[in-house]
Design a protein around this motif. Structure first.
Motif, PDB file in Angstrom:
ATOM      1  N   SER A 160       0.847  -1.189   0.000  1.00  0.00           N
ATOM      2  CA  SER A 160       0.000   0.000   0.000  1.00  0.00           C
ATOM      3  C   SER A 160       0.881   1.237   0.000  1.00  0.00           C
ATOM      4  CB  SER A 160      -0.934   0.019   1.217  1.00  0.00           C
ATOM      5  OG  SER A 160      -0.185   0.096   2.423  1.00  0.00           O
ATOM      6  N   LEU A 161       0.282   2.360  -0.301  1.00  0.00           N
ATOM      7  CA  LEU A 161       0.957   3.636  -0.094  1.00  0.00           C
ATOM      8  C   LEU A 161      -0.046   4.619   0.485  1.00  0.00           C
ATOM      9  CD1 LEU A 161       0.097   5.989  -2.361  1.00  0.00           C
ATOM     10  CD2 LEU A 161       1.656   4.705  -3.808  1.00  0.00           C
ATOM     11  N   ALA A 162       0.481   5.636   1.161  1.00  0.00           N
ATOM     12  CA  ALA A 162      -0.349   6.670   1.764  1.00  0.00           C
ATOM     13  C   ALA A 162       0.162   8.028   1.301  1.00  0.00           C
ATOM     14  CB  ALA A 162      -0.313   6.569   3.286  1.00  0.00           C
ATOM     15  N   VAL A 188       3.839   8.415   7.373  1.00  0.00           N
ATOM     16  CA  VAL A 188       5.089   7.647   7.354  1.00  0.00           C
ATOM     17  C   VAL A 188       4.803   6.252   7.913  1.00  0.00           C
ATOM     18  CG1 VAL A 188       7.454   7.448   8.209  1.00  0.00           C
ATOM     19  CG2 VAL A 188       6.503   9.719   7.696  1.00  0.00           C
ATOM     20  N   TYR A 189       5.116   5.222   7.126  1.00  0.00           N
ATOM     21  CA  TYR A 189       5.003   3.846   7.620  1.00  0.00           C
ATOM     22  C   TYR A 189       6.237   3.492   8.448  1.00  0.00           C
ATOM     23  CZ  TYR A 189       1.162   2.792   4.346  1.00  0.00           C
ATOM     24  OH  TYR A 189      -0.032   2.770   3.669  1.00  0.00           O
ATOM     25  N   PHE A 206       2.878   0.188  11.844  1.00  0.00           N
ATOM     26  CA  PHE A 206       2.228   1.461  12.150  1.00  0.00           C
ATOM     27  C   PHE A 206       2.285   2.434  10.977  1.00  0.00           C
ATOM     28  CE2 PHE A 206       3.997  -0.165  16.177  1.00  0.00           C
ATOM     29  CZ  PHE A 206       2.834  -0.286  16.921  1.00  0.00           C
ATOM     30  N   LEU A 207       1.339   3.348  10.985  1.00  0.00           N
ATOM     31  CA  LEU A 207       1.370   4.520  10.114  1.00  0.00           C
ATOM     32  C   LEU A 207       1.272   5.743  11.017  1.00  0.00           C
ATOM     33  CD1 LEU A 207       1.259   5.716   7.177  1.00  0.00           C
ATOM     34  CD2 LEU A 207      -1.224   5.850   7.512  1.00  0.00           C
ATOM     35  N   ALA A 208       2.282   6.592  10.966  1.00  0.00           N
ATOM     36  CA  ALA A 208       2.280   7.826  11.749  1.00  0.00           C
ATOM     37  C   ALA A 208       2.007   9.000  10.825  1.00  0.00           C
ATOM     38  CB  ALA A 208       3.625   8.004  12.450  1.00  0.00           C
ATOM     39  N   TYR A 209       1.391  10.031  11.365  1.00  0.00           N
ATOM     40  CA  TYR A 209       1.195  11.258  10.612  1.00  0.00           C
ATOM     41  C   TYR A 209       0.945  12.410  11.591  1.00  0.00           C
ATOM     42  CZ  TYR A 209      -3.871  10.260  11.207  1.00  0.00           C
ATOM     43  OH  TYR A 209      -5.112   9.989  11.718  1.00  0.00           O
ATOM     44  N   ARG A 210       0.865  13.624  11.058  1.00  0.00           N
ATOM     45  CA  ARG A 210       0.628  14.808  11.878  1.00  0.00           C
ATOM     46  C   ARG A 210      -0.794  15.306  11.639  1.00  0.00           C
ATOM     47  NH1 ARG A 210       3.917  19.447  10.470  1.00  0.00           N
ATOM     48  NH2 ARG A 210       3.785  18.770   8.302  1.00  0.00           N
ATOM     49  N   ARG A 252      -1.516   5.103  13.766  1.00  0.00           N
ATOM     50  CA  ARG A 252      -2.494   4.067  13.447  1.00  0.00           C
ATOM     51  C   ARG A 252      -1.832   2.708  13.530  1.00  0.00           C
ATOM     52  NH1 ARG A 252      -5.229   2.946   7.610  1.00  0.00           N
ATOM     53  NH2 ARG A 252      -3.147   2.102   7.276  1.00  0.00           N
ATOM     54  N   ASP A 253      -2.441   1.807  14.261  1.00  0.00           N
ATOM     55  CA  ASP A 253      -1.997   0.416  14.320  1.00  0.00           C
ATOM     56  C   ASP A 253      -2.589  -0.298  13.107  1.00  0.00           C
ATOM     57  OD1 ASP A 253      -1.666  -2.342  14.832  1.00  0.00           O
ATOM     58  OD2 ASP A 253      -1.618  -1.999  16.987  1.00  0.00           O
ATOM     59  N   ASN A 254      -1.751  -0.722  12.188  1.00  0.00           N
ATOM     60  CA  ASN A 254      -2.250  -1.322  10.949  1.00  0.00           C
ATOM     61  C   ASN A 254      -2.843  -2.713  11.158  1.00  0.00           C
ATOM     62  OD1 ASN A 254      -1.556   0.908   9.353  1.00  0.00           O
ATOM     63  ND2 ASN A 254       0.545   0.173   9.093  1.00  0.00           N
ATOM     64  N   ARG A 255      -2.616  -3.306  12.321  1.00  0.00           N
ATOM     65  CA  ARG A 255      -3.245  -4.606  12.616  1.00  0.00           C
ATOM     66  C   ARG A 255      -4.697  -4.414  13.040  1.00  0.00           C
ATOM     67  NH1 ARG A 255       1.408  -7.621  16.316  1.00  0.00           N
ATOM     68  NH2 ARG A 255       3.036  -7.728  14.704  1.00  0.00           N
TER      69      ARG A 255
END
Length: 697
Positions: free
Chosen positions: A232-234, A290-291, A297-301, A318-321
């Motif tokens: 995936s991408l974000a 940012v993964y 995890f995926l972190a962001y502001r 975000r916990d991707n699980r």
């Protein structure tokens, strides 16, 4: 902290002085333009090599990549083609790097081994590549192209541009805002995000637009992250998947994080990509996904307040699980500007402004713990390996270089010294941070710099610099447009105050300027100047000029009407003069609508009646021109669409009609800033000439 910063400042100044020869030189704008400039600092996945771009002067075409062995410090030039390189990305094995270069005629992707002398081209698209990201396995590229929406292929965009050139008329027509931004009129071509897969030969021959119907740009390749398993991408963008979704872009700050699955496909296979808005519930600003390197995890502001561009950015995880997202260390009163996971993914390294510095912190999500790692100067470009954090730093008396430090904040090492030869004989000014009681007796910070050739016992005129923003800061940084050392080199004592509204002192302090542009900040500036001339007797408070740009320029117009005897002269660059007309002509409407209390005609839309915010008259510099008496230099770029140049014309017309000594200097090819090196030389010459005219040295 004040003692620590003072000691660091003196130590840095002493270090420079010790290395200078007896025939020291003062700093000039010409020397500023000739400095080597770092860009694209990239640490290898193995943590043993740095690759960075080095541009040898603002106007230089000598702009190439260098590799540096971290253990030995050995530096070797990696590229030498006449065309420059940018957007450096490491291959995961650490044996080669990818970059953008226009050496084949347009901006394309190239790959070069660390021990090779030439690069191979791996893309040859009919449209130039704006930027790219690469998956860990080296198979998937995220690419940015400027294209015509709804075009199925890049060739369609090429044909559309060709047809545009053949038209015998020239118009701009719009059905919705925004019609221009920063320094450019908007066109029907938009920056879109594409995905491409390399073929069996390692070539990138096909890329597919994952947002083909979107009517506006996404937030750029820096706002893209690819999952480490390439599943995936974000990315960050304002939703414009339909014309209706795009209609409010001029007055909303609602950027969102979108995620798209990346199924395994053949290099030229066309599929239907499905975008998911994972932050749809937050109508404020979400950015910087940012993964983590393990994909967990995926972190962001994220901000909380819709329409407020200076709200605090808080870390979200975000916990991707589980799919659950939470705010991390939400009580921490600093706004994050960038983030990167630590190698073990247990912490997140972030950069945030902090009391006049731009500092590095470590946040541990498990405990919501925030720990400062480094807090001298302005840092950025963070990466890490093992227990080491690598970053760039610049200060009031040193341009950008690369440093490392361990994750406990110890063992600071300077890895590069790219301007050692160019600054070896330059004598920089000593500087120090100070604080005083400002509005409501609250603590306000600032910096002073002594004249570069300071002599004990002499008094010196003051250059009183006022920062823009207004939510900004003139902190411990090496600025390429408003470089405090240049005024110090001219024999001025430089004073800069981070008044209420400045960033890095907590969100309440930053927020305090909204709806109070001419209140608390003016009081802080008055009290700050009064304090510093008493605290530092070498500063001559009766021999001072004030200068600023953007909001700082607004403050020059405001000072002219509300502190008319405070200064010998004023210098106003791109300053707001008339608030109602500013609202009608600027581009990012969310800014005045929040900071001034709504649209200039009232808070409601359509035919509904709304109360007009009093701010448009209460804090309007043009309403106080009957008090104007101070000589003013007015400067502006004609391509400025943030503060359109009619604002400067209004101020100058007023000054001339009232018979106040004034000068208007326009730069036809500049925007809100003076970016071109030759223009910058002229800009400083005009500024120094005006200061010399009204101050005594």
């Amino acid at each position: 902290m004040k003692k620590l910063l003072t000691f660091a400042a003196i130590s840095l100044a002493a270090s420079v002085a010790a290395n200078a020869q007896s025939t020291s030189e003062v700093f000039t704008v010409e020397k500023l333009n000739q400095l080597n400039q770092l860009h694209d600092v990239a640490l290898s996945p193995q943590g043993d090599v740095l690759v960075y771009g080095l541009k040898k002067g603002s106007s230089s075409t000598d702009n190439h990549l260098y590799r540096q062995n971290i253990k030995t410090g050995d530096i070797t030039q990696l590229t030498s083609h006449e065309k420059s390189e940018s957007n450096v990305v490491w291959a995961d094995d650490g044996k080669s790097v990818y970059f953008l270069s226009s050496r084949s005629g347009s901006s394309q992707i190239w790959q070069q081994g660390l021990l090779a002398t030439t690069a191979k081209q791996i893309s040859d698209f009919p449209v130039g590549v704006n930027g790219f990201k690469l998956s860990k396995n080296g198979q998937v590229f995220a690419l940015s192209f400027t294209v015509k929406p709804n075009c199925a292929t890049l060739a369609c965009t090429v044909e559309a541009k060709k047809a545009d050139k053949e038209k015998k008329y020239n118009i701009r027509a719009y059905d919705q805002l925004m019609v221009r931004h920063w320094d450019t009129w908007t066109t029907e071509y938009k920056e879109h995000l594409f995905v491409g897969h390399v073929n069996q030969d390692g070539q990138l021959t096909h890329a597919q637009d994952i947002m083909p119907n979107w009517q506006s740009d996404f937030a750029g390749i820096s706002q893209v992250s690819i999952h480490p398993e390439a599943i995936s991408l974000a990315f960050s963008a304002k939703d414009s998947s339909s014309k209706d979704q795009a209609k409010d872009h001029a007055w909303t700050t609602n950027f969102d994080i979108f995620e798209v699955a990346l199924p395994k496909v053949k290099a030229d296979e066309v599929i239907a990509y499905r975008l998911t808005n994972i932050t749809e519930k937050n109508t404020a600003w979400d950015t910087s996904p940012v993964y983590s390197s393990n994909g967990r995890f995926l972190a962001y502001r994220a901000m909380k307040t819709p329409g407020y561009e200076a709200d605090k950015f808080t870390l979200q995880l975000r916990d991707n699980r589980t799919g659950k997202t939470r705010a991390v260390a939400s009580d921490w009163d600093r706004s994050i500007s960038s983030l990167a996971f630590s190698p073990d993914n247990k912490s997140v390294y972030v950069v945030a402004q902090d009391v006049g510095q731009k500092s590095i912190f470590s946040i541990t999500p498990e405990f919501d713990e925030v720990r400062r790692i480094y807090n001298i100067g302005s840092t950025g470009d963070i990466s890490s390996h093992g227990n080491k954090v690598y970053f760039t730093r610049h200060t009031l008396n040193s341009p950008k270089d690369v440093f490392s430090i361990d994750n406990h904040g110890d063992d600071l090492v300077q890895l590069t010294d790219i301007n050692k030869d160019k600054l070896g004989t330059v004598k920089f000014a000593d500087y120090q941070q100070f604080n005083f009681k400002g509005w409501n007796d609250e603590t306000v910070h600032g910096y002073w710099l002594k004249p570069a050739n300071f002599e004990e016992g002499k008094k010196y005129p003051i250059a009183f610099l006022v920062h823009g923003g207004p939510q900004g800061s003139f902190g411990n940084m090496f600025h390429y447009r408003w470089n405090a050392q240049l005024w110090a080199a001219q024999g001025y004592g430089v004073v800069m105050v981070d008044f209420h509204g400045s960033t890095g002192y907590g969100q309440e302090f930053t927020h305090s300027i909204s709806r109070d542009w001419g209140g608390k900040p003016l009081e802080d500036l008055q009290k700050g100047l009064d304090f510093i001339v008493k605290d530092q007797p070498w500063l001559d408070g009766d021999n001072a000029c004030a200068l600023g740009a953007s909001y700082g320029g607004y403050m020059m117009n405001w000072i002219a009407g509300n502190w008319p005897t405070g200064f010998k002269c004023l210098i106003n660059h791109a300053g707001l003069y008339d608030m109602p007309s500013f609202y009608q002509s600027t581009e990012e409407l969310w800014f005045p609508e929040y900071d001034m209390g709504g649209p200039s005609w009232g808070k409601e839309s359509g035919n509904a009646k709304g109360k007009v915010s009093p701010d448009y008259s209460k804090f309007n510099p043009s309403a106080y021109v009957n008090n104007w008496q101070t000589p003013m230099l007015v400067i502006q770029g004609e391509l400025d669409y943030r503060v359109p140049y009619a604002q400067s014309l209004g101020a100058f017309t007023t000054l001339q009609r009232k018979g106040i000594d004034s000068r208007l200097v326009m730069f036809p090819d500049e925007d809100h800033h003076i970016r071109k090196p030759d223009n910058l030389v002229v800009w400083y010459a005009e500024v120094f000439k005006w200061l010399d005219k009204y101050t005594q040295k």
